[in-house]
Design a protein around this motif. Structure first.
Motif, short mmCIF file in Angstrom:
data_model
loop_
_atom_site.label_atom_id
_atom_site.label_comp_id
_atom_site.label_asym_id
_atom_site.label_seq_id
_atom_site.Cartn_x
_atom_site.Cartn_y
_atom_site.Cartn_z
N LEU A 85 0.83 -1.21 0.00
CA LEU A 85 0.00 0.00 0.00
C LEU A 85 0.87 1.26 0.00
O LEU A 85 0.57 2.23 -0.69
CB LEU A 85 -0.95 0.00 1.20
CG LEU A 85 -2.09 -1.01 1.11
CD1 LEU A 85 -2.76 -1.19 2.47
CD2 LEU A 85 -3.11 -0.59 0.06
N HIS A 86 1.94 1.22 0.75
CA HIS A 86 2.88 2.36 0.77
C HIS A 86 3.49 2.56 -0.62
O HIS A 86 3.57 3.70 -1.11
CB HIS A 86 3.96 2.12 1.82
CG HIS A 86 4.95 3.22 1.90
ND1 HIS A 86 4.68 4.46 2.44
CD2 HIS A 86 6.23 3.28 1.47
CE1 HIS A 86 5.74 5.23 2.34
NE2 HIS A 86 6.70 4.54 1.76
N ALA A 87 3.90 1.48 -1.24
CA ALA A 87 4.50 1.57 -2.59
C ALA A 87 3.47 2.08 -3.60
O ALA A 87 3.80 2.90 -4.47
CB ALA A 87 5.04 0.20 -3.01
N MET A 88 2.24 1.61 -3.50
CA MET A 88 1.18 2.10 -4.41
C MET A 88 0.99 3.60 -4.23
O MET A 88 0.86 4.33 -5.21
CB MET A 88 -0.15 1.38 -4.12
CG MET A 88 -0.22 -0.01 -4.65
SD MET A 88 -1.87 -0.70 -4.40
CE MET A 88 -1.71 -1.33 -2.75
N HIS A 89 0.95 4.02 -2.98
CA HIS A 89 0.76 5.45 -2.69
C HIS A 89 1.88 6.26 -3.33
O HIS A 89 1.61 7.27 -4.00
CB HIS A 89 0.73 5.66 -1.17
CG HIS A 89 0.25 7.00 -0.76
ND1 HIS A 89 1.03 8.12 -0.79
CD2 HIS A 89 -0.97 7.39 -0.30
CE1 HIS A 89 0.34 9.15 -0.36
NE2 HIS A 89 -0.88 8.74 -0.06
N GLN A 90 3.11 5.83 -3.16
CA GLN A 90 4.25 6.56 -3.73
C GLN A 90 4.19 6.59 -5.25
O GLN A 90 4.46 7.62 -5.87
CB GLN A 90 5.57 5.93 -3.26
CG GLN A 90 5.87 6.20 -1.82
CD GLN A 90 7.22 5.64 -1.43
OE1 GLN A 90 7.54 4.48 -1.72
NE2 GLN A 90 8.02 6.45 -0.76
N THR A 91 3.87 5.46 -5.86
CA THR A 91 3.79 5.37 -7.31
C THR A 91 2.73 6.32 -7.87
O THR A 91 2.98 7.07 -8.82
CB THR A 91 3.48 3.92 -7.76
OG1 THR A 91 4.55 3.08 -7.32
CG2 THR A 91 3.32 3.83 -9.26
N ILE A 92 1.56 6.29 -7.27
CA ILE A 92 0.46 7.12 -7.77
C ILE A 92 0.71 8.60 -7.47
O ILE A 92 0.46 9.46 -8.31
CB ILE A 92 -0.88 6.62 -7.19
CG1 ILE A 92 -1.17 5.24 -7.77
CG2 ILE A 92 -2.01 7.61 -7.50
CD1 ILE A 92 -2.31 4.49 -7.10
#
Length: 128
Positions: A85-92
């Motif tokens: 979820l953290h990685a998704m947040h950063q990517t988006i």
């Protein structure tokens, strides 16, 4: 809680808690797909899709209530899920556009709405 006109397009995340839908009128053509990023938590999306089918109801098909998120996360590796979820947040967040689209969630909207949803999910899947 029943949906009222004031929350018609918002994402419900609790009994009386909502993530505001931000109008993207006139910006839809700039939308960038985010399904590749969302795939990192596919098991969570699947576990939360209990109210309907996203193909029919979009994000309204998902139960994002805190207890539902915690219950879904309990069946998964919480540390791995929190990291995803953290990685998704950063990517988006890093996308150079303000509008995103997801076929998985059947959603077109402002990326701040998705970021707020990911932050909400992240809060409730944190390992204890």
């Amino acid at each position: 809680m029943p949906r009222t006109d004031s929350h018609r397009h918002d994402i419900q995340i609790g009994e009386d808690a909502w993530i505001a839908h931000l109008d993207v009128s006139g910006r839809e053509h700039t939308a960038v797909p985010i399904d590749d990023a969302l795939q990192r938590a596919s098991d969570l999306w699947n576990a939360l899709e209990t109210l309907c089918d996203a193909g029919c109801c979009g994000v309204d098909a998902f139960d994002f209530a805190p207890d539902s998120v915690r219950q879904a996360a309990a069946t998964l590796d919480r540390r791995q899920l929190a990291a995803a979820l953290h990685a998704m947040h950063q990517t988006i967040e890093a996308l150079p556009v303000s509008v995103v689209v997801s076929q998985r969630l059947n959603f077109v909207g402002d990326k701040r709405t998705v970021l707020a949803l990911l932050a909400h999910l992240h809060r409730h899947v944190q390992p204890t």
